[in-house]
Structure formats: C-alpha cells, structure tokens
Design an enzyme around this catalytic site. Sequence first.
Site, mmCIF file in Angstrom:
data_model
loop_
_atom_site.group_PDB
_atom_site.id
_atom_site.type_symbol
_atom_site.label_atom_id
_atom_site.label_comp_id
_atom_site.label_asym_id
_atom_site.label_seq_id
_atom_site.Cartn_x
_atom_site.Cartn_y
_atom_site.Cartn_z
ATOM 1 N N CYS A 65 -5.991 0.162 -0.409
ATOM 2 C CA CYS A 65 -4.637 -0.264 -0.006
ATOM 3 C C CYS A 65 -3.936 -0.862 -1.214
ATOM 4 O O CYS A 65 -3.636 -0.128 -2.164
ATOM 5 C CB CYS A 65 -4.650 -1.168 1.221
ATOM 6 N N SER A 66 -3.675 -2.171 -1.195
ATOM 7 C CA SER A 66 -2.896 -2.745 -2.292
ATOM 8 C C SER A 66 -3.333 -4.175 -2.573
ATOM 9 O O SER A 66 -2.521 -4.983 -3.021
ATOM 10 C CB SER A 66 -1.407 -2.720 -1.940
ATOM 11 N N CYS A 67 -4.590 -4.504 -2.313
ATOM 12 C CA CYS A 67 -5.069 -5.869 -2.501
ATOM 13 C C CYS A 67 -4.873 -6.295 -3.958
ATOM 14 O O CYS A 67 -5.241 -5.562 -4.886
ATOM 15 C CB CYS A 67 -6.546 -5.961 -2.115
ATOM 16 N N CYS A 106 -7.272 -1.548 -6.168
ATOM 17 C CA CYS A 106 -7.597 -1.514 -4.738
ATOM 18 C C CYS A 106 -7.413 -0.069 -4.306
ATOM 19 O O CYS A 106 -6.295 0.394 -4.116
ATOM 20 C CB CYS A 106 -6.671 -2.436 -3.940
#
Lengths: 214, 219
Positions: free
Chosen positions: A113-115, A110
């Site tokens: 972000c941090s998906c 990702c």
Amino acid sequence: MTHAHADHDHDHGSDLSPVEARVRALESLLVEKGYVDPAALDALVEMYETRIGPHLGARVVARAWVDPAFRARLLADATPTIAELDIGGRGGEHMVAVENTPEVHNLVVCTLCSCYPWPVLGLPPVWYKAPPYRARAVIDPRGVLAEFGVSLPETTRITVWDSTAETRFMVLPMRPAGTEGFSEAALAALVTRDAMIGTGLPRAVPVLAPEMPA
Amino acid sequence: MNGAQDLGGAHGFGPVVPEQDEPVFHAAWERRVFALAMAMGYTGAWNLDGSRAARESLPPARYLASSYYRIWLEALEKQILAKDLVTPDEVAAGTASVPARPVARVLGAGELGPRFRAGFPSDRPADGPACFAVGDAVVTRNDHPVGHTRLPRYARGRRGVVERIHGAFVFPDTNAYGAGENPVWLYTVGFAAEALWGASADPGGRVTVAAFEPYLDPA
C-alpha cells in the site's frame, strides 16, 4: 487556510470536474450527518500540508550525527528516541531507524500500500505510492536508485525494508564528508526526504578548491 | 488477497518518475479526501486494516488505473455504505435523508493535534511467549487467503531469518473484518534477495518484511 471557503462553497458546481463534485457532495453529506467536523478537516489538511514533513526527520538525523548516544538510542529503540525531540504520532507509533554504512545501503518501500513514517517525513510523494516504485524496489533496488541519480559502489549491498506491518522505517544516512563543525541546523539542511527513504543521499557539501601556492 | 495491490516484483510498470518540488496534494479534492478518510477513520466505524482491505479489494484494473487518493475515495464510499452510515440515495444526492447512525467519536479540530501526536499504537499485551528467537531460521507459509493479509506474494513459501522481535501486534487478517484484534507476535524476517528473486537478485542484497507469527513456520 485560504482555500477552505472556496472548498466549502457548494453553489457553483457547474465548473467542477466529476471527482471534485463527487468529493464535495460526499463531504457535505458526512458533515450534515454529523460524522465529521469541517473545522477538523481543515485542521488535518493544515497539519499535513504545513507542519508535518521531512524537516522533522532531518532534525532526527542531524541530532544522530552530532550525538553518538542519541544515535545509539535511535538505532536501538527509535520511537522513544525520536519522541525526545517531540516528534511522533500517527503513522509512526512503531518506528525503526536503519543506518547506512559504506557496506550497507537501506531502502524503504511499502509494496502492499503506502505505509510511510508520517511523523518524520509527512505524507508520501506520489511515486512512493505508485506501482513502479512498489513493484521494483524489492526486485531491482539498484535500478530504482539509478532513476533517482544514485549510484552506489558495487561493494555496497542493499537492504530493502518492506513496510508490511505497523512498523515504520526511516533511514539514517551517512554524514557527508566536510561537515565537521557544522551546527545541527546546518546539518539538518543537508538531509533530504529521499535520503531518509533511501532513494537519495544527503546534499553534498561543496568542496573548496585548494588554494594555489603563491 | 492476491489483488492488484500486491505489487512487489511485478514487471512492466516502467520507471519511477520523481516529481521536483512535489506539493503535498495535487488538487483541492485530494486534500478533502485525505481529511475525510482520516476523520471517518477516527469515528471507529472501521479500523486501519479495514481501510486497507477496502482499498485493495477494488477490481484490479480500476485499482491500477486510479490515483492513490482516488483509491481512497472509492474505498471510503464503499466503507460508509457497508457500515450503513449513509444510504446509496444519500451518496447520490449529497444530502441526508435518514437519521445518522451513532458513531463512537467525532474528531474535533481542537483535539486533532494531541490525538495524532499521541498516535494509535498497534502493539498489545502478548497472550504467550514468542515462538521464534532472533537468529531462528523460518519459512513463510505458502497461503493465499482471499481476505486481507500482509505477507506479500513474493515472500510466501520462502526461507528467511528472524532479525528482530517487535512484540505482539494487532493481527490485520482478522482485525480488518472486525473479527478481533487477536494480537500475535511480529518479527522482522530477512531474506537473501537470491532466495526471493533467484538469478535476477541484486548481488548480496537482502529484503526484509515485517511478518506476523501465523505467517511463519520453523525452517
């Protein structure tokens, strides 16, 4: 939850770091305002620290390795297929499973972000959320894999999946050689978190040396 | 927004450093920030896209110098202030001085398991037919919105192919600001790595993004 009482004790703040003090003050305020229930906070931590993690994704992979019909359903429509094992939920509402083959290796990132597919892998490791991985997975996937000790044949092409919407990806790695007849549980034990992100491969099965002729 | 969060293709950050036997959290405060962010999100005061917008709008230098839960903490404080759920004085004091504002719901420990197991799907009924079919050549728009958007810079103005159609989904660009869910079609769009990175691309490689229909034009 042995830490819970200590975390809720606001009376001896002098030894707290600034960020610890700030978070305790914030939690205290939000509880006092009635926006959050401290028991729910404890339950959230407990759930993601002890119950939801890559062992769940490993069950999905192992099932796909032993059950061709499950594998086909998983690749066609992952979310309901994963739910057959009573796995799913927040952060994995729209799952996509992508299959590694000798020709194609899949890698999940990702960049924005941090998906990350929480219901099958738990919360992401720090490196997954940190700039080096997010920056380089898309432009230099082979170099990133090398840093994980993974060296693919030059003929294996890499597909990188950037998780830019609510679709969440898990990699279905190739079943290791020498695992014929393994139970699902034994297979699941070979499936690492990184193998399901694409930064690793399943654990290899030790090859027994052929017996020397007498 | 063209913020520090949009990292794909950036140079200079050094090697990836995996940690052996990494714990889920590295400090007690990280546990609490995680849980607070989840529980406050559940109140309905904002949505997931709003949280992402709050995190990525930290000043770039601070974003890049902060650990991930530190970014969450900064964004959470910003959000509760922006929604008038607390006052700056209350945040400074860590204690309430004015009455709480009503929120849609408060997460109870007992409902956590079933609610999180059910999840919070982002797909919605479509308003109309999808503009693109699997196999269609598309070009991503070369737009640079100042607000929240989910098309990374490295994939703007690039030619790709529609590989999957996922259905209609909440549109982050408006939903982040409470300007409506505006469901739009969501696709997997695949790019040849060369189309994104030129000569430095991994030979034969591909990169896919999940792209909302407003990000796409026919090629």
